[in-house]
Design a protein around this motif. Structure first.
Motif, PDB file in Angstrom:
ATOM      1  N   THR A   2      23.402  15.524  26.061  1.00 34.18           N
ATOM      2  CA  THR A   2      22.678  15.088  24.739  1.00 34.18           C
ATOM      3  C   THR A   2      23.223  13.210  25.197  1.00 34.18           C
ATOM      4  O   THR A   2      21.920  12.709  24.715  1.00 34.18           O
ATOM      5  N   GLY A   3      23.748  12.586  24.991  1.00 34.56           N
ATOM      6  CA  GLY A   3      23.776  11.342  24.833  1.00 34.56           C
ATOM      7  C   GLY A   3      23.861  10.874  25.906  1.00 34.56           C
ATOM      8  O   GLY A   3      25.057   9.477  25.621  1.00 34.56           O
ATOM      9  N   GLY A   4      23.400  11.125  27.256  1.00 32.03           N
ATOM     10  CA  GLY A   4      24.019  10.944  28.513  1.00 32.03           C
ATOM     11  C   GLY A   4      23.071   9.992  28.633  1.00 32.03           C
ATOM     12  O   GLY A   4      22.621   9.242  27.916  1.00 32.03           O
ATOM     13  N   PRO A   5      23.010   9.482  30.223  1.00 37.14           N
ATOM     14  CA  PRO A   5      21.852   8.451  30.625  1.00 37.14           C
ATOM     15  C   PRO A   5      20.562   8.120  29.655  1.00 37.14           C
ATOM     16  O   PRO A   5      20.088   7.893  30.002  1.00 37.14           O
ATOM     17  N   THR A  72      37.070  -7.891  29.832  1.00 34.92           N
ATOM     18  CA  THR A  72      35.951  -6.947  30.175  1.00 34.92           C
ATOM     19  C   THR A  72      36.299  -5.975  30.644  1.00 34.92           C
ATOM     20  O   THR A  72      37.032  -5.549  31.625  1.00 34.92           O
ATOM     21  N   ALA A  73      36.360  -4.482  30.293  1.00 35.22           N
ATOM     22  CA  ALA A  73      36.611  -3.506  30.610  1.00 35.22           C
ATOM     23  C   ALA A  73      35.320  -2.698  30.963  1.00 35.22           C
ATOM     24  O   ALA A  73      34.102  -2.706  31.233  1.00 35.22           O
ATOM     25  N   VAL A  74      35.660  -1.296  32.042  1.00 39.67           N
ATOM     26  CA  VAL A  74      34.944  -0.557  32.808  1.00 39.67           C
ATOM     27  C   VAL A  74      35.051   1.308  31.843  1.00 39.67           C
ATOM     28  O   VAL A  74      36.534   0.900  32.101  1.00 39.67           O
ATOM     29  N   VAL A  75      34.168   1.514  32.019  1.00 41.25           N
ATOM     30  CA  VAL A  75      34.777   2.947  31.501  1.00 41.25           C
ATOM     31  C   VAL A  75      33.019   3.933  32.158  1.00 41.25           C
ATOM     32  O   VAL A  75      32.215   3.323  31.697  1.00 41.25           O
ATOM     33  N   LEU A  76      34.318   4.499  32.700  1.00 40.59           N
ATOM     34  CA  LEU A  76      33.084   5.283  33.591  1.00 40.59           C
ATOM     35  C   LEU A  76      32.976   7.134  32.825  1.00 40.59           C
ATOM     36  O   LEU A  76      34.244   7.626  32.658  1.00 40.59           O
ATOM     37  N   VAL A  77      31.618   7.787  32.641  1.00 42.17           N
ATOM     38  CA  VAL A  77      31.758   8.746  32.111  1.00 42.17           C
ATOM     39  C   VAL A  77      31.037   9.728  32.699  1.00 42.17           C
ATOM     40  O   VAL A  77      29.671   9.411  33.362  1.00 42.17           O
ATOM     41  N   PRO A 131      33.618  13.639  29.228  1.00 44.02           N
ATOM     42  CA  PRO A 131      32.978  14.093  28.078  1.00 44.02           C
ATOM     43  C   PRO A 131      32.686  15.595  28.119  1.00 44.02           C
ATOM     44  O   PRO A 131      33.042  16.141  28.688  1.00 44.02           O
ATOM     45  N   THR A 132      33.189  16.109  26.887  1.00 44.21           N
ATOM     46  CA  THR A 132      33.571  17.517  26.593  1.00 44.21           C
ATOM     47  C   THR A 132      31.963  17.727  25.690  1.00 44.21           C
ATOM     48  O   THR A 132      32.082  18.769  25.361  1.00 44.21           O
ATOM     49  N   GLY A 133      32.103  16.241  25.202  1.00 42.33           N
ATOM     50  CA  GLY A 133      30.491  16.230  23.729  1.00 42.33           C
ATOM     51  C   GLY A 133      29.271  15.136  24.266  1.00 42.33           C
ATOM     52  O   GLY A 133      29.168  15.182  25.252  1.00 42.33           O
ATOM     53  N   ASP A 134      29.289  14.767  23.311  1.00 42.18           N
ATOM     54  CA  ASP A 134      28.296  13.331  23.556  1.00 42.18           C
ATOM     55  C   ASP A 134      28.999  12.504  24.315  1.00 42.18           C
ATOM     56  O   ASP A 134      29.984  12.055  24.432  1.00 42.18           O
ATOM     57  N   PRO A 135      28.243  12.288  25.899  1.00 41.65           N
ATOM     58  CA  PRO A 135      29.196  11.323  26.743  1.00 41.65           C
ATOM     59  C   PRO A 135      28.665  10.070  26.335  1.00 41.65           C
ATOM     60  O   PRO A 135      29.797   9.112  26.225  1.00 41.65           O
ATOM     61  N   LEU A 136      27.541   9.401  25.542  1.00 40.55           N
ATOM     62  CA  LEU A 136      27.144   8.534  24.161  1.00 40.55           C
ATOM     63  C   LEU A 136      28.751   8.012  23.927  1.00 40.55           C
ATOM     64  O   LEU A 136      29.164   6.790  23.458  1.00 40.55           O
TER      65      LEU A 136
END
Length: 195
Positions: A2-5, A72-77, A131-136
């Motif tokens: 849904t909210g991914g790439p 700056t952090a890095v968050v990989l989903v 993610p279990t829902g919307d990745p974004l």
């Protein structure tokens, strides 16, 4: 997804602003560049390529300037992670074989997220989210939490998924000219100037 790439867009994300963004693939992209130390799968090379593209659009050259880079952090989903590598290791073990040592290194997405952080001099936390829902939405919530807790001022949010039929070696999936079966987006989020 849904909210991914395919949905990461410009503007604001909660209290954070979109400072830069990139996708994989973009027009004229062929195969992702090879990434030393990562084999068989396109997952890690695409993560590195989309991160490089996004950070270059914001900062120009490596490393990210101080003090920004240090905060700056890095968050990989990714819901499934590196599916092609996992499938390869499973098939190798099922046949009685022994996976090569690089598969142990690249079997966790943190390895490529750490590679990106080291290459760009990013000193914030490195976090991976399934993610279990919307990745974004889930990735943005993690970025907001890191900012609220004082752990990072900016977050490079990378969302990536491989199609189930992507073996990482050119299995046809997606549109002509796209990297086979893989989509990714990187969004640099922060509260600073939108440059």
């Amino acid at each position: 997804m849904t909210g991914g790439p395919d949905r990461a867009g410009g503007g604001t994300a909660g209290a954070l602003r979109v400072l830069a963004q990139a996708r994989w693939p973009e027009p004229d992209d062929g195969s992702p560049p090879t990434l030393p130390g990562f084999v068989h799968s396109t997952f890690s090379p695409v993560v590195a390529a989309v991160a490089e593209r996004c950070l270059t659009r914001r900062h120009g050259e490596r490393p990210a300037p101080d003090p920004v880079g240090a905060r700056t952090a890095v968050v990989l989903v990714s819901a499934a992670g590196d599916r092609a590598s996992a499938d390869h290791v499973h098939a190798t073990v099922a046949r009685g074989g022994r996976p090569g040592p690089l598969f142990f290194y690249q079997s966790v997405p943190n390895s490529v997220a750490g590679y990106v952080a080291a290459r760009w001099g990013l000193g914030g936390p490195v976090v991976c989210v399934a993610p279990t829902g919307d990745p974004l939405a889930e990735g943005t919530a993690e970025a907001e939490l890191l900012r609220y807790d004082g752990d990072a001022d900016e977050t490079l949010l990378i969302m990536i998924e491989q199609a189930p039929d992507d073996a990482g070696a050119g299995v046809a999936a997606g549109d002509p000219g796209d990297a086979p079966g893989i989509r990714a987006a990187a969004v640099l989020l922060g509260g600073g100037d939108p440059r």
